[in-house]
Design a protein around this motif. Structure first.
Motif, short mmCIF file in Angstrom:
data_model
loop_
_atom_site.label_atom_id
_atom_site.label_comp_id
_atom_site.label_asym_id
_atom_site.label_seq_id
_atom_site.Cartn_x
_atom_site.Cartn_y
_atom_site.Cartn_z
N MET A 1 0.84 -1.18 0.00
CA MET A 1 0.00 0.00 0.00
C MET A 1 0.88 1.25 0.00
O MET A 1 1.92 1.28 0.64
N ILE A 2 0.41 2.27 -0.67
CA ILE A 2 1.05 3.58 -0.71
C ILE A 2 0.11 4.55 0.03
O ILE A 2 -1.08 4.56 -0.24
N ARG A 3 0.64 5.32 0.95
CA ARG A 3 -0.17 6.35 1.63
C ARG A 3 0.03 7.66 0.89
O ARG A 3 1.16 8.08 0.64
N VAL A 4 -1.08 8.32 0.54
CA VAL A 4 -1.04 9.59 -0.17
C VAL A 4 -1.62 10.65 0.75
O VAL A 4 -2.70 10.47 1.32
N ARG A 5 -0.90 11.77 0.87
CA ARG A 5 -1.36 12.88 1.69
C ARG A 5 -1.48 14.13 0.83
O ARG A 5 -0.60 14.42 0.03
N LEU A 6 -2.59 14.85 1.00
CA LEU A 6 -2.82 16.10 0.29
C LEU A 6 -2.79 17.25 1.29
O LEU A 6 -3.21 17.09 2.43
N PHE A 7 -2.33 18.41 0.84
CA PHE A 7 -2.22 19.57 1.71
C PHE A 7 -2.93 20.77 1.10
O PHE A 7 -3.03 20.93 -0.11
N ARG A 19 -5.20 9.12 1.95
CA ARG A 19 -5.77 7.91 1.38
C ARG A 19 -4.68 6.86 1.24
O ARG A 19 -3.51 7.19 1.13
N GLU A 20 -5.09 5.62 1.18
CA GLU A 20 -4.16 4.54 0.87
C GLU A 20 -4.54 3.97 -0.49
O GLU A 20 -5.72 3.80 -0.79
N LEU A 21 -3.52 3.71 -1.30
CA LEU A 21 -3.71 3.15 -2.63
C LEU A 21 -2.95 1.84 -2.73
O LEU A 21 -1.92 1.66 -2.08
N GLU A 22 -3.47 0.97 -3.55
CA GLU A 22 -2.69 -0.22 -3.88
C GLU A 22 -1.41 0.27 -4.53
O GLU A 22 -1.34 1.39 -5.03
N THR A 23 -0.41 -0.52 -4.55
CA THR A 23 0.88 -0.10 -5.05
C THR A 23 0.77 0.56 -6.43
O THR A 23 0.13 0.03 -7.34
N VAL A 24 1.35 1.74 -6.54
CA VAL A 24 1.42 2.50 -7.79
C VAL A 24 2.87 2.47 -8.23
O VAL A 24 3.77 2.61 -7.40
N ASP A 29 2.36 8.60 -11.55
CA ASP A 29 1.09 7.91 -11.75
C ASP A 29 0.10 8.16 -10.61
O ASP A 29 -1.07 7.80 -10.72
N VAL A 30 0.56 8.76 -9.52
CA VAL A 30 -0.29 8.91 -8.33
C VAL A 30 -1.51 9.78 -8.62
O VAL A 30 -2.63 9.41 -8.30
N TRP A 31 -1.31 10.97 -9.21
CA TRP A 31 -2.43 11.89 -9.41
C TRP A 31 -3.53 11.23 -10.23
O TRP A 31 -4.71 11.29 -9.88
N ALA A 32 -3.19 10.61 -11.35
CA ALA A 32 -4.20 9.97 -12.20
C ALA A 32 -4.93 8.87 -11.44
O ALA A 32 -6.14 8.70 -11.59
N ASP A 55 9.45 10.39 -12.09
CA ASP A 55 9.91 9.07 -12.52
C ASP A 55 10.34 8.16 -11.37
O ASP A 55 10.66 7.00 -11.60
N ARG A 56 10.34 8.68 -10.16
CA ARG A 56 10.78 7.87 -9.02
C ARG A 56 9.86 6.66 -8.84
O ARG A 56 8.64 6.78 -8.85
N LEU A 57 10.47 5.51 -8.66
CA LEU A 57 9.71 4.29 -8.41
C LEU A 57 9.20 4.28 -6.97
O LEU A 57 9.88 4.77 -6.07
#
Length: 106
Positions: A1-7, A19-24, A29-32, A55-57
């Motif tokens: 899981m990837i944790r995404v934080r917005l400010f 939010r948490e996303l499945e691996t991106v 690719d996160v925004w889309a 481009d960072r993995l």
């Protein structure tokens, strides 16, 4: 899981801050994947509290923060300044840094 934080404005636009996303695969690719429409201009990404290129993995457990620095600066200058006051930007660059100042004359 990837944790995404917005400010700031991004948080207001989305109506949530985390939010948490499945691996991106990549930062870009996160925004889309969030499904929030067109990517805003000037969007910066940080992975695990360090600025990162698109481009960072990404790896399981990473935290990705999305930040709109200039929008936040403008919003604060307008919010805390006198009505109809001028807002000035100035910037100086070197080989390794960029110094930006925002001045509200009100």
């Amino acid at each position: 899981m990837i944790r995404v934080r917005l400010f700031a404005g991004l948080r207001e636009r989305a109506g949530w801050s985390e939010r948490e996303l499945e691996t991106v695969g990549r930062v870009g690719d996160v925004w889309a994947t969030l499904g929030l429409g067109d990517e805003p201009a000037g969007l910066l990404y940080a992975v695990n509290m360090e600025y990162a290129g698109r481009d960072r993995l990404l790896a399981d457990g990473d935290e990705v923060a999305l930040i709109q620095i200039f929008q936040n600066l403008l919003s604060n200058a307008e919010k805390y300044g006198a009505p109809d006051s001028a807002i000035a930007f100035d910037g100086v660059t070197t080989a390794t840094t960029v110094d930006i100042s925002v001045v509200n004359s009100g």
